[in-house]
Design an enzyme around this catalytic site. Structure first.
Site, PDB file in Angstrom:
ATOM      1  N   LYS A  38       0.796  -1.232   0.000  1.00  0.00           N
ATOM      2  CA  LYS A  38       0.000   0.000   0.000  1.00  0.00           C
ATOM      3  C   LYS A  38       0.822   1.273   0.000  1.00  0.00           C
ATOM      4  CE  LYS A  38      -0.728  -0.142   4.981  1.00  0.00           C
ATOM      5  NZ  LYS A  38      -1.475  -0.827   6.024  1.00  0.00           N
ATOM      6  N   ARG A 131      -7.605  -0.654  17.035  1.00  0.00           N
ATOM      7  CA  ARG A 131      -7.964  -0.339  15.676  1.00  0.00           C
ATOM      8  C   ARG A 131      -8.998  -1.383  15.292  1.00  0.00           C
ATOM      9  NH1 ARG A 131      -4.003   0.557  10.476  1.00  0.00           N
ATOM     10  NH2 ARG A 131      -4.609  -1.605  10.050  1.00  0.00           N
TER      11      ARG A 131
END
Ligand SMILES: *Cc1c(COP(=O)(O)O)cnc(C)c1O
Length: 355
Positions: A38, A131
């Site tokens: 990414k 998260r």
């Protein structure tokens, strides 16, 4: 060949060697390495270098990046918890996805049925970093619901640490993950193929040989790209930290004062700037700006150069102390940190050069 500046130069050999280094260390411990793309937006040339280096599979947060590498023959993993609205692309482009919401998993099941396939999922467990993931004390009903779905295969469980809360992977939280795996297997009489033990911040446990046995997959981005482990931020000996270099061109070079003349109001971004008086200095303007990168993440390879600041399209530098006599048209090279690499990879104004 005309090179356009600014450009991000990628040394594919170094990416390959960095991948090989990590893949070898992990496979000694029975761990499969998914290489995370990414930060460089899934450029196929770079992904291919990692496959040459032995990567088991490719991973990304975004389906658009998985699309760029769909011709490459290896397992693909979607990292970000999928949006319900992208279920079609998730099933089409990813063999495995990380999940935490039953509604979305049911959507994936329906898509997989339509596409005549079985989609694998890794159920994410939140061990405290806050998260993504199902809270570690309440996983039971979701597992039951997943096992009812015909076109979803529960491939394993996983966790993500050191991302939001900065929680370090350790024997306690990874041990908890392995405990949860055993409980699921026993209770439902199944075997889970995969325990995905985190990202680059889990690597220190591989490197110092303390990874608990049973963790058999890691998802590694930053360490392969920048040669740095991320639990302590240490460079890893034997890896390259300079596989990626940003290059920008000098468009103006003049002797001027170091402090502006006039009443100081606000700069282009609404901040009131302050200045250190260094007398008259040699000021270089590089054609790189905040539209391309946050200047805080840049580090000139010429250590005698100071970055003074940046506007949208200009990077201002003090080159007074450099031993090099810079001229207009010269190229300045920068090391990039993770955020800067993310920026310049994403900027369409930064050319990408593979060597
Ligand atoms: C980004 C990401 C990774 C890779 O993180 P690095 O720190 O770059 O190794 C792994 N897992 C998930 C879920 C991610 O979002």
């Amino acid at each position: 060949m005309i090179v356009r500046y600014p450009c991000l130069e990628v040394d594919l050999k170094k990416v390959e060697e960095n991948t090989r280094f990590i893949v070898d260390k992990c496979s000694e411990k029975g761990i499969k390495s998914f290489v995370v793309m990414k930060v460089y937006c899934g450029f196929k040339e770079i992904a291919e270098a990692s496959l040459r280096g032995g990567a088991y599979g490719l991973a990304d947060s975004r389906v658009q990046n998985l699309e760029k590498v769909k011709e490459l023959d290896c397992p693909k993993l979607l990292l970000r918890i999928p949006m319900k609205s992208e279920a079609h692309d998730v099933v089409r482009l990813a063999d495995i996805s990380l999940n935490s919401e039953i509604e979305t998993i049911m959507q994936l099941d329906e898509e997989a049925r339509n596409q005549g396939t079985v989609h694998k999922i890794i159920l994410m467990i939140d061990l405290g970093d806050l998260r993504e993931g199902v809270w570690f004390q309440s996983i039971d009903t979701i597992v039951e619901d997943i096992l009812k779905l015909k076109n979803i295969k529960l491939h394993g469980i996983g966790t993500n640490l050191t991302c939001y809360g900065g929680v370090m992977p350790d024997d306690e939280n990874l041990g908890k993950l392995l405990e949860i795996k055993n409980e699921i297997e026993k209770k439902h009489n199944i075997t889970l193929e995969t325990v995905s033990g985190g990202n680059s911040s889990s690597l220190y446990k591989v490197l110092n040989d303390t990874m608990p046995e049973g963790v058999n997959m890691l998802r590694i981005g930053e360490t392969i790209v920048l040669g740095r482990e991320t639990a302590y931020g240490e460079l890893v000996e034997g890896m390259h930290e300079d596989a990626f270099t940003l290059k920008g061109e000098i468009v103006e070079l003049k002797k001027k004062p170091s402090v502006p003349i006039g009443t100081i109001g606000m700069d282009a971004f609404g901040n009131k700037p302050t200045f250190e008086d260094r007398g008259e200095i040699r000021r270089a303007i590089i054609a790189v700006g905040r539209q391309d990168v946050n200047p805080d993440g840049l580090d000139p390879l010429d250590e005698k150069i100071d970055i003074l600041g940046a506007s949208s399209d200009h990077l201002l530098m003090d080159v007074t102390n450099s031993s090099k006599e810079y001229r207009v048209g010269d190229i300045i090279e920068f090391k990039v940190d993770y955020g800067a690499l993310l920026n310049v990879s994403t900027s369409e104004y930064v050319a990408k050069v593979f060597k």
